[in-house]
Motif scaffolding. Sequence first.
Motif, PDB file in Angstrom:
ATOM      1  N   LEU A  24       0.824  -1.207   0.000  1.00  9.87           N
ATOM      2  CA  LEU A  24       0.000   0.000   0.000  1.00  9.87           C
ATOM      3  C   LEU A  24       0.857   1.255   0.000  1.00  9.87           C
ATOM      4  N   LEU A  25       1.919   1.243   0.795  1.00 10.44           N
ATOM      5  CA  LEU A  25       2.796   2.405   0.847  1.00 10.44           C
ATOM      6  C   LEU A  25       3.459   2.646  -0.504  1.00 10.44           C
ATOM      7  N   LEU A  28       0.864   4.028  -2.980  1.00 11.51           N
ATOM      8  CA  LEU A  28       0.543   5.446  -2.772  1.00 11.51           C
ATOM      9  C   LEU A  28       1.677   6.345  -3.248  1.00 11.51           C
ATOM     10  N   ALA A  31       1.839   5.991  -7.142  1.00  9.19           N
ATOM     11  CA  ALA A  31       0.687   6.633  -7.786  1.00  9.19           C
ATOM     12  C   ALA A  31       0.786   8.148  -7.692  1.00  9.19           C
ATOM     13  N   SER A  32       1.200   8.664  -6.528  1.00  9.64           N
ATOM     14  CA  SER A  32       1.336  10.109  -6.371  1.00  9.64           C
ATOM     15  C   SER A  32       2.399  10.667  -7.306  1.00  9.64           C
TER      16      SER A  32
END
Length: 471
Positions: A24-25, A28, A31-32
């Motif tokens: 997940l990290l 994120l 994706a950012s």
Amino acid sequence: MRRRLTGSIQSLPIKWKLMLGAALLIFLLFASYNFAQYLVLKQWMMKQEEDKIQVNMVQFQDYFQDKLASTNDLQIADSQLYVEKLTGKNQLVRILDKEGKPLVSVSNHFGVSWVVPKPVVIPELYDMTHKEEHILIYRSPLVSGNFVGTIELASNLETFDHFSETLLWVMLIGGILAIFISGISGLAISRQFMRPIRALASTIRSVKEKGLSERVTDIQNGDELSSLAKLFNELMSQLEFSFLQQKQFVEDASHELRTPITIVEGHLSLLNRWGKSDPAVLDESLEASLQEVRRLKKLVQELLTLTKVEANLLSESTTSIQVEPVIHETIKRFEVLNPEFEFVENTKNISDVMLLMNSLHLEQMLMIILDNAVKYSSITKKIVIEGNISFNEVQINVQDHGIGIPEADLPFVFDRFYRVDKARNREIAGTGLGLAIAKQLVLNYQGNLTISSRESEGTRVQLTFPIHYTK
């Protein structure tokens, strides 16, 4: 639904939580970063398209400014060939009169009907969509001589959109691959991370099943988990030592209690059988029984004292006391009780020293040490008490010239009920608890108690305490 999902995540093993957290990290962050990069690239490419169409507009403006300096509308239409040469692929070029009627219209892979003619008095640049087509439009007024009109340039952003879409898909696929790789890496890292924890859990289960002798092995990472395993092993060693001490204490206490009880029981049986009518037997048995009862009472009192000292439950107040008077008074009491002994007192060096403790506790420590010195000094009946100051500590030394302690027994003299073999007899009174009580009292005041000894030469006991202040 949310609670169920939260509960499911919380019930997962730690390695899966670590893997999901890492994935997940990474997602994120990736994706950012990709979204920001996509927006920047898209804006930059759009700016390039706008600059390109503006350059084309300047070229047409310059050409028609020169062309219209001395011509009319009909001659503008003769510029068709020039306009066709400058018109690129997926472009539309139109010259409008002031009513918006096209005078020149050239298109290259571009639908003329996609853009409605529109005369303007100020330049305008914008993009629009026509059905599935993305179009960039630039209109600018054309004024030269007697001519007033508009130049329209339109560019189909098909290549731009295709590149943007390709870039977006590349980033999405890269993001999915990054998540997959991060998940696999997170799982591998979590397994490596969990290995010492599994070893700890396995050892704890072994301790539960096999006893306190089990230890964690094969954790040499040098990290916090390795330190945790080392700390666990040290804790288990302390626990094992404490249990062994407790077991030894129970055995020694049973032994010490059994002897006087057996003696009392023997004398009472003797009295019950034939001593009731024999005054001599009656007196002897009563005296022996009373002696053993007093010994039992002393033993119980010392056990209670030791328990309170170890738990630091003694309630006497702690104040600043002067050391030398307490030492002096204690020695005077022993001189009265043991007139055959010579007590040499040399405490002038500590006459002004103040300690933060209860005077009764200091007296109790000295009495225990002096009592041992008296009991184990059979030939040379001389005991020396000295006081010195070293750095910010006071040292109280008690030296006797008795039978001494074997070197092999020195590490155990502070154990409860421990008595050196030479002293394990009924002739020398004692319970083996005195030094244990003294040691714990000294530790409660942040001090230290050490013993050095040689057989047949004597024993030296040193008490060390931090000085509160000097007068």
